[in-house]
Design a protein around this motif. Structure first.
Motif, PDB file in Angstrom:
ATOM      1  N   LYS A  95       0.764  -1.040  -0.040  1.00  0.00           N
ATOM      2  CA  LYS A  95       0.051   0.172   0.012  1.00  0.00           C
ATOM      3  C   LYS A  95       0.918   1.215   0.152  1.00  0.00           C
ATOM      4  CE  LYS A  95      -3.813  -2.185   0.330  1.00  0.00           C
ATOM      5  NZ  LYS A  95      -5.002  -2.022  -0.465  1.00  0.00           N
ATOM      6  N   ILE A  96       2.007   1.105   0.676  1.00  0.00           N
ATOM      7  CA  ILE A  96       3.046   2.349   0.667  1.00  0.00           C
ATOM      8  C   ILE A  96       3.542   2.602  -0.897  1.00  0.00           C
ATOM      9  CG2 ILE A  96       5.313   3.100   1.575  1.00  0.00           C
ATOM     10  CD1 ILE A  96       4.592   1.907   4.162  1.00  0.00           C
ATOM     11  N   LYS A  97       3.820   1.500  -1.274  1.00  0.00           N
ATOM     12  CA  LYS A  97       4.459   1.600  -2.730  1.00  0.00           C
ATOM     13  C   LYS A  97       3.551   2.082  -3.591  1.00  0.00           C
ATOM     14  CE  LYS A  97       8.024  -2.120  -2.040  1.00  0.00           C
ATOM     15  NZ  LYS A  97       8.295  -3.372  -2.406  1.00  0.00           N
ATOM     16  N   ASN A  98       2.366   1.880  -3.646  1.00  0.00           N
ATOM     17  CA  ASN A  98       1.163   2.059  -4.755  1.00  0.00           C
ATOM     18  C   ASN A  98       0.268   3.294  -3.991  1.00  0.00           C
ATOM     19  OD1 ASN A  98       1.501  -0.211  -5.984  1.00  0.00           O
ATOM     20  ND2 ASN A  98       0.268  -1.556  -4.802  1.00  0.00           N
ATOM     21  N   LYS A  99       0.926   3.879  -2.894  1.00  0.00           N
ATOM     22  CA  LYS A  99       0.392   5.120  -2.461  1.00  0.00           C
ATOM     23  C   LYS A  99      -1.140   5.193  -2.429  1.00  0.00           C
ATOM     24  CE  LYS A  99       4.339   7.983  -4.078  1.00  0.00           C
ATOM     25  NZ  LYS A  99       4.827   9.070  -4.806  1.00  0.00           N
ATOM     26  N   ASP A 100      -1.587   4.267  -1.577  1.00  0.00           N
ATOM     27  CA  ASP A 100      -3.258   4.129  -1.477  1.00  0.00           C
ATOM     28  C   ASP A 100      -3.630   4.826  -0.281  1.00  0.00           C
ATOM     29  OD1 ASP A 100      -5.748   2.789  -0.798  1.00  0.00           O
ATOM     30  OD2 ASP A 100      -5.054   0.942  -1.310  1.00  0.00           O
ATOM     31  N   LYS A 108      -5.917   6.013   9.584  1.00  0.00           N
ATOM     32  CA  LYS A 108      -5.567   7.249  10.340  1.00  0.00           C
ATOM     33  C   LYS A 108      -4.118   7.329  10.581  1.00  0.00           C
ATOM     34  CE  LYS A 108      -9.998   6.976  12.837  1.00  0.00           C
ATOM     35  NZ  LYS A 108     -10.845   7.019  14.054  1.00  0.00           N
ATOM     36  N   LEU A 109      -3.397   6.756   9.325  1.00  0.00           N
ATOM     37  CA  LEU A 109      -1.882   7.091   9.435  1.00  0.00           C
ATOM     38  C   LEU A 109      -1.872   8.240   8.445  1.00  0.00           C
ATOM     39  CD1 LEU A 109       0.598   6.187  10.865  1.00  0.00           C
ATOM     40  CD2 LEU A 109       1.104   4.464   8.948  1.00  0.00           C
ATOM     41  N   LEU A 110      -1.750   9.487   8.855  1.00  0.00           N
ATOM     42  CA  LEU A 110      -1.866  10.496   8.116  1.00  0.00           C
ATOM     43  C   LEU A 110      -0.545  10.993   7.481  1.00  0.00           C
ATOM     44  CD1 LEU A 110      -4.379  12.864   9.948  1.00  0.00           C
ATOM     45  CD2 LEU A 110      -4.760  11.308   8.520  1.00  0.00           C
ATOM     46  N   THR A 111       0.715  10.403   7.830  1.00  0.00           N
ATOM     47  CA  THR A 111       1.963  10.729   7.547  1.00  0.00           C
ATOM     48  C   THR A 111       2.264   9.758   6.903  1.00  0.00           C
ATOM     49  OG1 THR A 111       2.831  10.102   9.610  1.00  0.00           O
ATOM     50  CG2 THR A 111       2.396  12.476   9.379  1.00  0.00           C
ATOM     51  N   TYR A 112       1.830   8.945   6.014  1.00  0.00           N
ATOM     52  CA  TYR A 112       2.206   7.701   5.350  1.00  0.00           C
ATOM     53  C   TYR A 112       2.961   8.098   4.208  1.00  0.00           C
ATOM     54  CZ  TYR A 112      -1.147   8.497   1.495  1.00  0.00           C
ATOM     55  OH  TYR A 112      -1.870   9.044   0.533  1.00  0.00           O
ATOM     56  N   ASN A 113       2.990   9.362   3.907  1.00  0.00           N
ATOM     57  CA  ASN A 113       3.628   9.719   2.581  1.00  0.00           C
ATOM     58  C   ASN A 113       5.077   9.986   2.880  1.00  0.00           C
ATOM     59  OD1 ASN A 113       1.582  10.243   0.602  1.00  0.00           O
ATOM     60  ND2 ASN A 113       1.109  12.012   1.615  1.00  0.00           N
ATOM     61  N   SER A 114       5.618  10.179   4.131  1.00  0.00           N
ATOM     62  CA  SER A 114       7.056  10.068   4.528  1.00  0.00           C
ATOM     63  C   SER A 114       7.621   8.743   4.847  1.00  0.00           C
ATOM     64  CB  SER A 114       7.377  11.219   5.207  1.00  0.00           C
ATOM     65  OG  SER A 114       6.334  10.987   6.337  1.00  0.00           O
ATOM     66  N   ILE A 115       6.485   7.762   4.958  1.00  0.00           N
ATOM     67  CA  ILE A 115       7.221   6.326   5.385  1.00  0.00           C
ATOM     68  C   ILE A 115       7.770   5.743   4.188  1.00  0.00           C
ATOM     69  CG2 ILE A 115       6.339   4.185   6.137  1.00  0.00           C
ATOM     70  CD1 ILE A 115       4.274   5.804   7.893  1.00  0.00           C
ATOM     71  N   LYS A 116       9.216   5.245   4.196  1.00  0.00           N
ATOM     72  CA  LYS A 116       9.553   4.853   3.066  1.00  0.00           C
ATOM     73  C   LYS A 116       9.484   3.243   3.178  1.00  0.00           C
ATOM     74  CE  LYS A 116      13.844   5.767   4.225  1.00  0.00           C
ATOM     75  NZ  LYS A 116      15.158   5.973   4.091  1.00  0.00           N
ATOM     76  N   GLU A 117       9.418   2.443   4.465  1.00  0.00           N
ATOM     77  CA  GLU A 117       9.314   0.997   4.349  1.00  0.00           C
ATOM     78  C   GLU A 117       8.850   0.641   5.938  1.00  0.00           C
ATOM     79  OE1 GLU A 117      11.563  -3.097   2.993  1.00  0.00           O
ATOM     80  OE2 GLU A 117      12.624  -1.147   3.340  1.00  0.00           O
ATOM     81  N   ILE A 118       7.985  -0.398   6.024  1.00  0.00           N
ATOM     82  CA  ILE A 118       8.047  -1.120   7.101  1.00  0.00           C
ATOM     83  C   ILE A 118       8.689  -2.405   7.220  1.00  0.00           C
ATOM     84  CG2 ILE A 118       6.497  -2.000   9.144  1.00  0.00           C
ATOM     85  CD1 ILE A 118       4.456   0.380   7.997  1.00  0.00           C
ATOM     86  N   GLN A 119       9.327  -2.829   7.852  1.00  0.00           N
ATOM     87  CA  GLN A 119      10.221  -4.200   8.070  1.00  0.00           C
ATOM     88  C   GLN A 119       9.804  -5.104   9.271  1.00  0.00           C
ATOM     89  OE1 GLN A 119      14.391  -3.687   7.459  1.00  0.00           O
ATOM     90  NE2 GLN A 119      14.098  -3.294   5.191  1.00  0.00           N
ATOM     91  N   ILE A 120       9.744  -6.232   9.137  1.00  0.00           N
ATOM     92  CA  ILE A 120       9.432  -7.011  10.337  1.00  0.00           C
ATOM     93  C   ILE A 120      10.515  -8.208  10.482  1.00  0.00           C
ATOM     94  CG2 ILE A 120       7.656  -8.403   9.311  1.00  0.00           C
ATOM     95  CD1 ILE A 120       6.400  -8.583  12.125  1.00  0.00           C
TER      96      ILE A 120
END
Length: 323
Positions: A95-100, A108-120
């Motif tokens: 979803k981050i890559k596709n800018k959904d 309700k994660l309003l600052t998602y545009n500046s998130i590069k990646e989430i790793q686990i």
């Protein structure tokens, strides 16, 4: 004797040639170093301008550089939800890559545009894992026979056996605020199946703790009774039989205590499908290259030196071609 002298002379000549070659190499290095120092001395003013100008420019570049942050969340996936957790993180990354926008507005994660990646990844504590149950030791022996430990622990099927897992959020420009982390954890815990599963598991654990406590109380009562009977009789055969039964009761009581302690700790870890343990915020990512106050002056000096080096090489080749 003559052959021996020839052999000795040959060895001496080879040694002399070696030392002569080494001496020439060392002399050439010194000459090259002297030429380099002479070159920079000749252009001292230009070199100082490049060094100080580069340092000042690097300072302002560092000041305006957008810092990258990472936030680390240690979690415990309960009720066998490890695969669900990894799959959900993978889906959020897509979803981050596709800018959904619609998805993240619901999240309700309003600052998602500046998130590069989430790793686990799992917190790989192999020694604690194998100490938990004997079956874990047998499983790891079997798995490591087929490959090295690093590959085995990286596999998702093996990762499910680890208790703790680390979620890392990479973000540029600013750190993830508390609301963003809360929104992510809330979304991860929105699963009806695991919610229902968790309620049943918690109720069962609480009931089992009650039963264990009752059994421990009954064993204490029996131990008191055996103690009174032991002091009232001197029958050796009965005493031996009582001692054997007392030993079994004591071992059973210890096992119940251990089981109850484990279940009480499990209750602390449970309560949510994805239980957060700790959150570490505002970790600034280290730069791959050094500060531009250092790297920029060095780059300018390298470019300046390269121009004169190319001119020298070209002049040398031209003379060689014309000779």
């Amino acid at each position: 004797m003559n052959d021996q002298n020839k052999k000795t002379m040959s060895e001496e000549i080879e040694l002399s040639v070696f030392f002569t070659g080494f001496k020439n190499f060392f002399v050439n290095i010194l000459k090259l170093l002297f030429k380099a120092l002479s070159f920079y001395r000749k252009y001292t003013v230009i070199v100082l301008i490049l060094v100080f100008g580069g340092a000042v420019g690097g300072y302002f570049m560092d000041s305006s550089f957008t810092k990258n942050y990472k936030n680390e969340i240690i979690v415990i996936p309960n009720y066998g939800s490890t695969e669900y957790l990894y799959g959900t993180i993978e889906m959020i990354n897509s979803k981050i890559k596709n800018k959904d926008n619609i998805f993240f507005e619901k999240l309700k994660l309003l600052t998602y545009n500046s998130i590069k990646e989430i790793q686990i990844e799992p917190v790989k504590d192999v020694y604690t894992l194998v100490k938990q149950e004997k079956t874990n030791i047998d499983v790891f022996k079997l798995l490591t026979e087929k490959g090295d430990l690093a590959k085995v622990t990286s596999d998702l099927n093996t990762s499910q056996h680890f208790k703790f897992h680390k979620i890392t959020i990479y973000k540029k420009g600013s750190s993830v605020d508390d609301d963003g982390i809360t929104a992510l954890l809330t979304y991860l815990n929105q699963n009806a199946y695991y919610d229902e599963y968790g309620k049943v598991a918690i109720d069962f654990t609480k009931n089992k703790i009650v039963k264990n406590t009752e059994m421990i109380a009954q064993i204490d009562s029996l131990l008191n009774t055996f103690g009174k009977k032991a002091s009232a009789t001197k029958d050796n055969g009965i005493s031996i039989n009582q001692n054997s039964q007392l030993n079994d009761l004591v071992l059973t009581k210890e096992a119940l205590f251990s089981d109850t302690k484990k279940m009480q700790l499990d209750l602390v870890d449970s309560g949510k499908t994805i239980r957060e343990v700790s959150v570490i915020k505002d970790i600034i990512e280290e730069k791959i290259i050094a500060s531009k106050m250092v790297s920029l002056p060095l780059l300018l000096l390298a470019l300046f030196s390269s121009v004169f080096l190319l001119r020298y090489v070209f002049s040398y080749l031209k003379k060689t071609a014309e000779a």
